[in-house]
Scaffold this motif. Structure first.
Motif, mmCIF file in Angstrom:
data_model
loop_
_atom_site.group_PDB
_atom_site.id
_atom_site.type_symbol
_atom_site.label_atom_id
_atom_site.label_comp_id
_atom_site.label_asym_id
_atom_site.label_seq_id
_atom_site.Cartn_x
_atom_site.Cartn_y
_atom_site.Cartn_z
ATOM 1 N N LEU A 1 0.811 -1.225 0.000
ATOM 2 C CA LEU A 1 0.000 0.000 0.000
ATOM 3 C C LEU A 1 0.840 1.269 0.000
ATOM 4 N N THR A 2 2.151 1.138 -0.043
ATOM 5 C CA THR A 2 3.011 2.319 -0.048
ATOM 6 C C THR A 2 3.726 2.446 -1.381
ATOM 7 N N GLY A 3 4.195 3.646 -1.643
ATOM 8 C CA GLY A 3 4.890 3.898 -2.891
ATOM 9 C C GLY A 3 3.936 4.294 -4.002
ATOM 10 N N ASP A 4 4.461 4.371 -5.197
ATOM 11 C CA ASP A 4 3.685 4.767 -6.380
ATOM 12 C C ASP A 4 2.990 3.530 -6.930
ATOM 13 N N THR A 5 1.784 3.245 -6.418
ATOM 14 C CA THR A 5 1.069 2.032 -6.775
ATOM 15 C C THR A 5 -0.261 2.364 -7.421
ATOM 16 N N ASP A 6 -0.772 1.419 -8.186
ATOM 17 C CA ASP A 6 -2.084 1.539 -8.809
ATOM 18 C C ASP A 6 -3.095 0.857 -7.898
ATOM 19 N N PHE A 7 -3.984 1.651 -7.303
ATOM 20 C CA PHE A 7 -4.903 1.111 -6.317
ATOM 21 C C PHE A 7 -6.010 0.267 -6.934
ATOM 22 N N ALA A 8 -6.068 0.181 -8.231
ATOM 23 C CA ALA A 8 -7.048 -0.679 -8.874
ATOM 24 C C ALA A 8 -6.456 -2.015 -9.294
ATOM 25 N N SER A 9 -5.157 -2.224 -9.068
ATOM 26 C CA SER A 9 -4.502 -3.446 -9.508
ATOM 27 C C SER A 9 -4.582 -4.510 -8.425
ATOM 28 N N PRO A 10 -4.540 -5.792 -8.811
ATOM 29 C CA PRO A 10 -4.580 -6.851 -7.800
ATOM 30 C C PRO A 10 -3.372 -6.827 -6.886
ATOM 31 N N GLU A 11 -2.227 -6.317 -7.360
ATOM 32 C CA GLU A 11 -1.030 -6.255 -6.532
ATOM 33 C C GLU A 11 -1.206 -5.307 -5.344
ATOM 34 N N THR A 12 -2.089 -4.334 -5.473
ATOM 35 C CA THR A 12 -2.392 -3.438 -4.358
ATOM 36 C C THR A 12 -3.599 -3.926 -3.569
ATOM 37 N N LEU A 13 -4.640 -4.382 -4.268
ATOM 38 C CA LEU A 13 -5.843 -4.848 -3.589
ATOM 39 C C LEU A 13 -5.592 -6.090 -2.745
ATOM 40 N N VAL A 14 -4.497 -6.814 -3.035
ATOM 41 C CA VAL A 14 -4.197 -7.999 -2.228
ATOM 42 C C VAL A 14 -3.960 -7.627 -0.771
ATOM 43 N N ALA A 15 -3.555 -6.386 -0.509
ATOM 44 C CA ALA A 15 -3.333 -5.957 0.874
ATOM 45 C C ALA A 15 -4.620 -6.049 1.683
ATOM 46 N N PHE A 16 -5.758 -5.768 1.043
ATOM 47 C CA PHE A 16 -7.032 -5.846 1.762
ATOM 48 C C PHE A 16 -7.416 -7.291 2.035
ATOM 49 N N ALA A 17 -7.125 -8.185 1.089
ATOM 50 C CA ALA A 17 -7.380 -9.601 1.323
ATOM 51 C C ALA A 17 -6.504 -10.125 2.452
ATOM 52 N N LEU A 18 -5.238 -9.710 2.480
ATOM 53 C CA LEU A 18 -4.352 -10.098 3.577
ATOM 54 C C LEU A 18 -4.840 -9.528 4.908
ATOM 55 N N GLY A 19 -5.285 -8.266 4.874
ATOM 56 C CA GLY A 19 -5.793 -7.647 6.100
ATOM 57 C C GLY A 19 -7.028 -8.344 6.625
ATOM 58 N N LEU A 20 -7.929 -8.727 5.738
ATOM 59 C CA LEU A 20 -9.139 -9.425 6.170
ATOM 60 C C LEU A 20 -8.794 -10.797 6.750
#
Length: 493
Positions: free
Chosen positions: A449-468
């Protein structure tokens, strides 16, 4: 009007309401407090509550709802192509907010006047450099759609603040007048105040529950977006963690989950024996004078920031383990390892286990100890056969609470164990090696979730799956711990 001033004015009106309500009630009784239905202070608190509480509730509701309304209206003028270009609507609105804040800073610094800030155009003025010069964080070029949305956002935000100030202060004045008119010697102020306090307590508990529900729902929605783009089977059962923003990612959770559980297990192997033995000594053997000094000294460990523990792991523990154990035994020369993070995290968890276990052991009735001594048992036999079995459910609850704390730790893991996921494809020997660098779920949530990331990509959204996933694990541990402690209390209290 700034929010702080609004709150101070409302509290000032509440103080006036307190004094006026109390004075009017006493005046209606001819100054004789015995003629009042309730104590004079209840009439004052009735005036204070009726003045302050509705006004502050309106302000809180306004602050919750107004930003969404303003953002929706500001975003209405942004073309869909611009939203698609920037990735998502939330990213575009974040840029709009930053631009609006930069315009406010430019006006405050005097580099622009209000008219210029409202009428500025991006097509013939170097807006981006001007706004960066104010010290604002502008990460992309400010074009005309973003600038216009930011200008509209500023106007609507200022108007909203003005309307909110008028509405909140007006409601406070209305409440003050209404409370003043109701204050009479026959008015049941005590009943109303107690009902009001009950309502406030219910509201507070409801806010806590709704906050938790909001956190869970936000993670659920983003997790659903992730699973629309990435297979849940590969996420839950994948053996490799290799995010790649070019679209060739392997996002298996098992390496991160194994690292989390492994480091937490090492930490508990350190914290539980030391903390439990310390609790037994302090509660059963130590003198009151020694206990008064030793227990606060142990609990100081709980107040040390985790970044300090991380530095301790990086600078002291890691090099010691490498030089004394890992290199001589041929396990490598890295200071980052599971055992480094586990040892330091275990030290951090000692006060959790010790303090909770000490309180639980002290809660065992003294009559049980006296009965054991009366039957001829020694002190050590009494501890082993009477005190610890009686306190065992509570101790287990303390250990589970410490485990949930260990699972959620981040900073110690980053500095002590590194940021590399476990290489599960290398076999059992690699993943159980305590001198190998590993990482945990929480570390990867931060990195994704840090750095220059695309918040619509699975590589970023995976953080929410890990958090859940982490939320479910820690929630289960906490529920189990509370169940065991509750069962213990029902049995021995």
């Amino acid at each position: 009007m700034p929010l702080l001033w609004i709150v101070l004015v409302v509290l000032g009106l509440g103080l006036i309401g307190y004094l006026m309500g109390r004075s009017r009630a006493l005046g209606s009784a001819g100054g004789d407090g015995r003629q009042l239905h309730s104590l004079p202070s209840y009439y004052g608190w009735h005036g204070f509550m009726l003045t302050v509480v509705p006004a502050l509730l309106m302000m809180a509701a306004w602050l919750l709802v107004a930003p969404s309304v303003i953002e929706n209206r500001a975003a209405a003028g942004i073309p869909d192509a611009k939203i698609a270009e920037r990735g998502s609507r939330s990213l575009v609105m974040a840029e709009v907010r930053r631009t609006g804040e930069a315009l406010d800073m430019a006006v405050a610094q005097g580099t622009m006047d209000e008219d210029m800030a409202r009428n500025l155009r991006a097509d013939f003025t170097d807006v981006t450099e001007r706004l960066k010069a104010t010290g604002a964080i502008i990460t992309t070029t400010v074009d005309q759609p973003i600038l216009e949305a930011a200008q509209n956002y500023r106007v609507m935000a200022k108007a909203s603040n003005l309307y909110m100030s008028i509405a909140v202060l007006g409601l406070a004045v209305v409440g003050l007048v209404f409370a003043f008119m109701r204050s009479d010697k026959d008015f049941r102020a005590r009943n109303v105040v107690e009902q009001g306090i009950k309502a406030i307590l219910i509201l507070a508990s409801t806010i806590a529950i709704m906050t938790t529900l909001g956190i869970v729902l936000s993670m659920l929605f983003e997790t659903a977006n992730f699973f629309e783009q990435y297979s849940w089977r590969e996420f839950f059962f994948g053996l490799n963690w290799a995010p790649d923003f070019r679209g060739n990612s392997e996002l298996g959770m098992l390496p991160l989950l194994w690292g989390t559980l492994y480091i937490s297990l090492v930490a508990l192997l350190v914290a539980v024996p030391i903390g439990l033995f310390a609790a037994i000594y302090l509660s059963e053997y130590a003198s009151p004078r020694l206990r008064a000094v030793a227990k606060p000294m142990i609990e100081i460990l709980a107040g040390i920031p985790t970044i300090v523990y991380g530095l301790f792991a990086l600078i002291t523990v890691g090099p010691l383990i490498r030089d004394w154990i890992a290199q001589p035994a041929g396990f490598g020369n890295s200071t980052n390892s599971v055992i480094t993070a586990g040892l330091v995290m275990g030290i951090m968890l000692i006060p959790f286990v010790s303090s909770l276990s000490d309180d639980i052991i002290n809660a065992v009735p003294q009559a049980m100890r006296d009965g054991s001594y009366g039957l001829g048992a020694t002190q050590s036999e009494t501890i082993k056969q009477v005190v610890l079995p009686a306190a065992l459910p509570g101790i287990v609850g303390a250990v589970l609470l410490a485990a949930s704390r260990a699972i959620g730790e981040t900073m110690i893991v980053v500095m002590g164990a590194g940021a590399a996921a476990a290489q599960m494809e290398q076999g059992l020997g690699a993943i159980i090696n305590p001198f190998q660098a590993m990482t945990t779920v929480t570390v990867k949530i931060v990195s994704q979730l840090t750095g220059d990331t695309d918040f619509a990509s699975p590589e970023t959204l995976v953080a929410f799956a890990l958090g859940l996933t982490l939320f479910v694990i820690t929630l289960g541990l906490n529920v189990l711990a509370l169940y065991i402690v509750r069962k213990y209390r029902e049995q021995y209290e």
